[in-house]
Design a protein around this motif. Structure first.
Motif, PDB file in Angstrom:
ATOM      1  N   LEU A   1      -5.740 -30.985  -3.081  1.00 49.10           N
ATOM      2  CA  LEU A   1      -4.746 -29.934  -2.889  1.00 49.10           C
ATOM      3  C   LEU A   1      -4.347 -29.912  -1.428  1.00 49.10           C
ATOM      4  O   LEU A   1      -5.190 -29.786  -0.543  1.00 49.10           O
ATOM      5  CB  LEU A   1      -5.322 -28.569  -3.290  1.00 49.10           C
TER       6      LEU A   1
ATOM      7  N   LEU B   1      -5.042 -19.469  -3.774  1.00 45.61           N
ATOM      8  CA  LEU B   1      -4.573 -20.578  -4.609  1.00 45.61           C
ATOM      9  C   LEU B   1      -5.637 -21.662  -4.720  1.00 45.61           C
ATOM     10  O   LEU B   1      -5.907 -22.189  -5.804  1.00 45.61           O
ATOM     11  CB  LEU B   1      -3.311 -21.203  -3.999  1.00 45.61           C
ATOM     12  N   ALA B   2      -6.239 -22.009  -3.583  1.00 46.68           N
ATOM     13  CA  ALA B   2      -7.235 -23.077  -3.548  1.00 46.68           C
ATOM     14  C   ALA B   2      -8.423 -22.741  -4.438  1.00 46.68           C
ATOM     15  O   ALA B   2      -8.973 -23.614  -5.119  1.00 46.68           O
ATOM     16  CB  ALA B   2      -7.694 -23.330  -2.109  1.00 46.68           C
TER      17      ALA B   2
ATOM     18  N   VAL C   1      -7.486 -23.545  -8.059  1.00 42.57           N
ATOM     19  CA  VAL C   1      -7.451 -24.986  -8.324  1.00 42.57           C
ATOM     20  C   VAL C   1      -8.868 -25.548  -8.371  1.00 42.57           C
ATOM     21  O   VAL C   1      -9.215 -26.342  -9.266  1.00 42.57           O
ATOM     22  CB  VAL C   1      -6.619 -25.717  -7.250  1.00 42.57           C
TER      23      VAL C   1
ATOM     24  N   LEU D   1       3.289 -27.077  -6.096  1.00 37.35           N
ATOM     25  CA  LEU D   1       2.832 -25.712  -6.353  1.00 37.35           C
ATOM     26  C   LEU D   1       3.471 -24.747  -5.363  1.00 37.35           C
ATOM     27  O   LEU D   1       3.570 -25.067  -4.167  1.00 37.35           O
ATOM     28  CB  LEU D   1       1.304 -25.659  -6.241  1.00 37.35           C
ATOM     29  N   ASP D   2       3.914 -23.599  -5.835  1.00 35.46           N
ATOM     30  CA  ASP D   2       4.497 -22.517  -5.040  1.00 35.46           C
ATOM     31  C   ASP D   2       5.915 -22.812  -4.588  1.00 35.46           C
ATOM     32  O   ASP D   2       6.738 -21.914  -4.506  1.00 35.46           O
ATOM     33  CB  ASP D   2       3.614 -22.200  -3.818  1.00 35.46           C
TER      34      ASP D   2
ATOM     35  N   TYR E   1      -3.750 -16.557  -8.833  1.00 42.21           N
ATOM     36  CA  TYR E   1      -4.794 -17.344  -9.509  1.00 42.21           C
ATOM     37  C   TYR E   1      -4.216 -18.103 -10.698  1.00 42.21           C
ATOM     38  O   TYR E   1      -4.529 -19.288 -10.910  1.00 42.21           O
ATOM     39  CB  TYR E   1      -5.926 -16.419  -9.964  1.00 42.21           C
TER      40      TYR E   1
ATOM     41  N   GLY F   1      -2.218 -21.226  -9.602  1.00 43.68           N
ATOM     42  CA  GLY F   1      -3.109 -22.283  -9.125  1.00 43.68           C
ATOM     43  C   GLY F   1      -3.810 -22.967 -10.278  1.00 43.68           C
ATOM     44  O   GLY F   1      -3.913 -24.195 -10.339  1.00 43.68           O
ATOM     45  N   LYS F   2      -4.299 -22.167 -11.209  1.00 42.56           N
ATOM     46  CA  LYS F   2      -4.972 -22.696 -12.399  1.00 42.56           C
ATOM     47  C   LYS F   2      -4.011 -23.550 -13.225  1.00 42.56           C
ATOM     48  O   LYS F   2      -4.369 -24.642 -13.699  1.00 42.56           O
ATOM     49  CB  LYS F   2      -5.508 -21.532 -13.222  1.00 42.56           C
TER      50      LYS F   2
END
Length: 332
Positions: free
Chosen positions: A64, A77-78, A81, A141-142, A288, A291-292
């Motif tokens: 990531l 976020l991390a 993931v 992502l994002d 969350y 990220g997932k």
């Protein structure tokens, strides 16, 4: 530490047979398989991951990339993931890139040499042309990188509209906007959402939009300048919570009471916004969950290269707290 040769010797089989058992590749009769497994258990043998990755073409590692791990949004976020990667048996690697394209490319090349299985990028500096020849699965992502790359984002424009309309609904007459960097797609979309609501207002001038660079210091200085130049402003929508917290500090510095004279709303719903004084009204994105979802999409591509992976856009939600007047009940 035991080696594969030790296992082969104890089980009285060839190294190739042990390799077939470990990697579940090729036929081995049940009696031989049982002998090898017993030898592995007895010797507490652990296969070399590098060797296995060379054999199977997989490392069981995903990476990531985030621009700033000090930003609580990216650390949240991390976590999502990493949780999903661990659940699916993957090793998780976190790369802090500092919004530095050269650093991103250095990480990319180093990890490709280690047979990385896939990448999740949170980046506003990676260009589509730089990754077009990368032959492992990737997810943005994002923020989007290109239309051809699967992404997981939220409806940033709608969220911004909700924020500004809420400020209007509680009586704010002149509303400023602290935006993020113009080269970040989420920032551009949130700015557009703000303009969707106020673009026809006769009070709107260029002074009502300031750049805060998605951090507290930027939000403080942008808010300070905006409030000094436009003392009639009674509402500010900041494009993330860190900048909104900076605006709260700017208001405190200028002795402007929040929310009595100035209502402030952010975007993200990071944990820090719940304990500011006053607690921060915000547009909640499901940090969350996205990220997932990004990790799930990436692993799906890794394990089934033929699968069609589509981009996902998640909804956002207005969370009322005490930084906006007339908020009524507010929640954590």
């Amino acid at each position: 530490m035991s080696t594969i040769r030790d296992v082969a010797k104890l089980a009285n089989v060839s190294v190739a047979t042990v390799s077939r058992v470990i990697n579940a590749n090729g036929y081995v009769n049940e009696n031989t398989k049982q002998k090898v497994e017993e030898a592995i258990k007895q010797l507490d043998y652990r296969p070399n991951d590098v060797a296995r990755s060379l054999f199977k073409g997989r490392s069981k590692m995903i990476a990531l990339f985030v621009p700033d791990i000090q930003n609580p949004f990216f650390s949240e976020l991390a976590r999502a993931v990493e949780d999903m990667a661990n659940k699916r048996g993957y090793t998780f690697i976190l790369c802090n890139t500092d919004n530095d394209n050269q650093k991103e490319m250095d990480y990319l090349q180093a990890l490709l040499q280690k047979s990385i299985d896939g990448f999740i990028f949170v980046s506003n500096t990676i260009k589509a042309i730089q990754i077009e020849n990368v032959n492992v699965p990737m997810v943005a992502l994002d923020r989007k990188i290109s239309s051809g790359l699967a992404s997981v984002t939220v409806d940033n424009r709608d969220g911004a509209r909700q924020a500004v309309e809420h400020l209007q609904s509680i009586g704010c007459k002149q509303i400023g906007h602290i935006c993020g960097p113009e080269n970040v797609s989420s920032s551009r979309n949130r700015l557009q959402g703000y303009l969707d609501v106020v673009k026809k207002e006769d009070w709107l001038t260029s002074d009502f939009v300031q750049v805060g660079d998605y951090n507290i210091r930027g939000g403080f200085h942008a808010g300070l300048e905006m409030l000094k130049n436009n003392p009639s402003i009674d509402g500010i929508f900041a494009a993330n919570d860190l900048m909104a917290i900076g605006v709260l500090k700017a208001a405190e510095y200028l002795n402007i009471p929040v929310p009595e004279k100035l209502s402030v709303i952010g975007f993200d719903d990071i944990e820090l916004g719940k304990i500011t004084s006053p607690p921060l009204t915000t547009i909640k994105q499901p940090i969350y969950a996205i990220g997932k979802q990004a990790a799930e999409l990436l692993i799906k591509q890794i394990e089934d290269p033929e699968t069609e992976v589509k981009s996902e856009i998640h909804d956002v939600e207005l969370i009322l707290r005490a930084s906006t007047k007339e908020s009524g009940e507010w929640c954590f």
